[in-house]
Structure formats: structure tokens, C-alpha cells
Design a protein around this motif. Sequence first.
Motif, PDB file in Angstrom:
ATOM      1  N   ASN A  64      -0.908  -4.363  11.589  1.00 39.19           N
ATOM      2  CA  ASN A  64      -0.934  -4.949  10.246  1.00 39.19           C
ATOM      3  C   ASN A  64      -0.253  -4.005   9.262  1.00 39.19           C
ATOM      4  OD1 ASN A  64      -1.438  -6.231   7.833  1.00 39.19           O
ATOM      5  ND2 ASN A  64      -3.662  -5.980   7.899  1.00 39.19           N
TER       6      ASN A  64
ATOM      7  N   ASP B 138       0.595  -4.523   6.362  1.00 37.04           N
ATOM      8  CA  ASP B 138       0.172  -4.739   4.974  1.00 37.04           C
ATOM      9  C   ASP B 138      -1.229  -4.205   4.689  1.00 37.04           C
ATOM     10  OD1 ASP B 138       2.555  -6.080   4.336  1.00 37.04           O
ATOM     11  OD2 ASP B 138       1.771  -7.957   5.145  1.00 37.04           O
TER      12      ASP B 138
ATOM     13  N   PRO C 220      -3.978  -2.401   3.192  1.00 42.22           N
ATOM     14  CA  PRO C 220      -3.951  -1.525   2.009  1.00 42.22           C
ATOM     15  C   PRO C 220      -4.411  -0.109   2.293  1.00 42.22           C
ATOM     16  CG  PRO C 220      -4.903  -3.661   1.451  1.00 42.22           C
ATOM     17  CD  PRO C 220      -4.779  -3.622   2.939  1.00 42.22           C
TER      18      PRO C 220
ATOM     19  N   ASN D 179      -1.670   1.897   4.044  1.00 44.91           N
ATOM     20  CA  ASN D 179      -0.539   2.195   3.160  1.00 44.91           C
ATOM     21  C   ASN D 179      -0.902   3.197   2.075  1.00 44.91           C
ATOM     22  OD1 ASN D 179       1.665   0.567   4.225  1.00 44.91           O
ATOM     23  ND2 ASN D 179       0.402  -1.194   3.713  1.00 44.91           N
TER      24      ASN D 179
ATOM     25  N   SER E 270       5.606  -2.792  13.284  1.00 44.02           N
ATOM     26  CA  SER E 270       4.436  -3.651  13.386  1.00 44.02           C
ATOM     27  C   SER E 270       4.656  -4.686  14.480  1.00 44.02           C
ATOM     28  CB  SER E 270       4.175  -4.359  12.051  1.00 44.02           C
ATOM     29  OG  SER E 270       3.043  -5.190  12.132  1.00 44.02           O
TER      30      SER E 270
ATOM     31  N   ASP F 193      -4.232 -10.019  -4.503  1.00 45.35           N
ATOM     32  CA  ASP F 193      -3.543  -8.735  -4.542  1.00 45.35           C
ATOM     33  C   ASP F 193      -4.577  -7.617  -4.605  1.00 45.35           C
ATOM     34  OD1 ASP F 193      -0.486  -7.696  -5.465  1.00 45.35           O
ATOM     35  OD2 ASP F 193      -2.165  -6.356  -5.950  1.00 45.35           O
ATOM     36  N   HIS F 194      -4.371  -6.579  -3.805  1.00 45.83           N
ATOM     37  CA  HIS F 194      -5.338  -5.480  -3.764  1.00 45.83           C
ATOM     38  C   HIS F 194      -5.504  -4.824  -5.127  1.00 45.83           C
ATOM     39  CE1 HIS F 194      -6.969  -1.512  -2.125  1.00 45.83           C
ATOM     40  NE2 HIS F 194      -7.817  -2.429  -1.708  1.00 45.83           N
TER      41      HIS F 194
END
Length: 329
Positions: free
Chosen positions: A9, A11, A13, A16, A33, A203-204
Motif C-alpha cells: 500500500n 498510500d 499515511p 509515508n 508497490s 484525506d488524512h
Amino acid sequence: MDVLTLTTNADAPFMNEQMAALERRGVTFDTLSVAGEVGDGTGRTPIDYLRFFPDVLREAGDGNDYDLIHAHYGLVAPMALAQLRTPVVLSLWGSDIHGPVEPVSKACAPFCEEVVVMSEEMRRVLGQDCEVIPDGVDLEKFAPQDQRAAREAVGWDHDAHHVLFPYSPDRDVKNYPRAKRIVTVVDNLLERPVRLQTISGVDHETVADYMNAADSLLLTSHSEGSPNSVKEAMACNLPVVAVDVGDVRERLAGVDPSTVATSDEELVKGLIEVLQRGERSNGREAAREVSIEQTADEMLAVYERAVGGERSTSRTRTEPRTQTPSPSP
């Protein structure tokens, strides 16, 4: 240090944010990924993972001089280990220890230079020497705000108690039916309406608004490693009512008001107490122990141990890491 990240994954959070913090410390990343569609009720096929092998081997070779491969999640560990040249750090996320992926994680972990888990419970289940580093929380992104302003931002009314369940109801491991059952009981026992608020796919950057708008976070998961939602709630001083999974009890030690429960009755009692008190918690101080900056320093130390100061150009893995017996429960 140049690192190749393998993940299911790209994406995520927490992954990242960790990488961004490590980049501030001089680490550079390239990320691969696993291909394939993933969503509520759908997942990748074995073919998707088989196709990932040549991608990793090509990227790990092909003249790229990586110092390290960091495999995030147990299912990508076999691909990381398929190449014999570059040291491997394996980070286990929780569901790869508590679930059908567990045999893959346990088989691959001894052959990695370093293994990172999120909690002492995960280390016990894995049953081998490893480093415990919870995912860090960004204390700048997740910080206390005015509740009234936060409710206006997310569109919640001011006349009800709002209990946050920050996951999709379709994620079985999060056990939404239990959360709904608990909130229904509490709603029937309190005069003021109690509403269960679920969020997913937002959105985080906006999650902190929901944390600050809520009166409590409710965690009813079947299993967890080190749930980010609990640490993010702590950073916002949002009281937490949670089942005893992963490192939740450790994280919430000394946090008031908050409850760690082992039964529906305790969940109901804890949620009623939190809502009736109507106070924010002292969780932010405890959250400093797992700030993203703190955990990035710990991960960098893991990287440095894995690399060992000098790069091997003809690495072979003929022996697994030394395993240590798991401690008694």
C-alpha cells in the motif's frame, strides 16, 4: 543511505510520514508497490504477488546501488529476500501476524537482517528477536483544536455526543457491528443523543478535524498492532474507549479519561463515563513518546545496524537470524 521500499500500500499515511521523517535525516527512497486492485471486499490475487518478484529483482539489480531494502508487510518479504545482495529490513504491520499471512511472516523473518514490529504483543507472537517501534504520530498535524470549530468544519451538530469510529464499516477486522452495538446501548441509557460517526476515504490531513470534533474514539477491533487512530486521538486529547488489543493498554497507561476494556459491559461503562464527564484527555503528553520524530530516530538506528557500516557486494543468506524463544505470556 539509499533505500528501496516494498509495500502492499504505497498510500499508507503512517509509512509515508515515516519515510518523510527519514528523508529529513538524509535517507532517500524509491518505492515499489504490488499491482492489483484493492478495496472494501476486494483484494489482490496470488498472481499479482508472483508478478511482483521480477519487478523487485529488476529494480534491486539493474545498476541500482541500494544500501537497503525495507519490506513493509509480511507478504512482500519473499520478494525482498529473493535477491541475495542487499540487506533487508522487514516491518510487520499487525494483520500479517494476526491472520492468514502469519505463516509467511514467520517463515521470512529469520532471514532478514532486522525485523520491526509495532508492539510487545507482536514480538511475543512472532517469537523471535526483533525491534519494537510503533508507528509515529505527527504532533503538528494532530493537535488539539476548538471542538465547536471542528464540528462546524466536519458538519456535525452541537446537540449530541459524537463517538468516532475512524474506519470503514466494511473492514471486518475493525468489528463495526460491536461498535454499533455498544453505542446503541449507551444511546438508550443517556438523555443526550449518542451518534456513532464512521469515516473512511477522507484525506488524512482532515482526520484531525474529526478527532477534535468527537467526544470519544471507540476501538473495537478483533486485532491490532499499534493502532494509529489511538495515538492520533491521544495527540488531540480525545478520550479513547478501546478493547485490549495490540499496544493499546501500554499507550493509554496514565491517560485520563480513557478506558481499556475486555467486555461489552466495560466498553459501555467506559463510554458512558467519558461522555458524562465531557472532558478532554491528557493524552497528548503520552503521545510524545511515539512522535514521528522519535520513531524515525529509532528506525534510522535499525537501518544503520542492518547496513552494518559496509555494503556487501555478494551477500548470501544460508543461515537464518538467531531466534529467541518467545517469553511466557
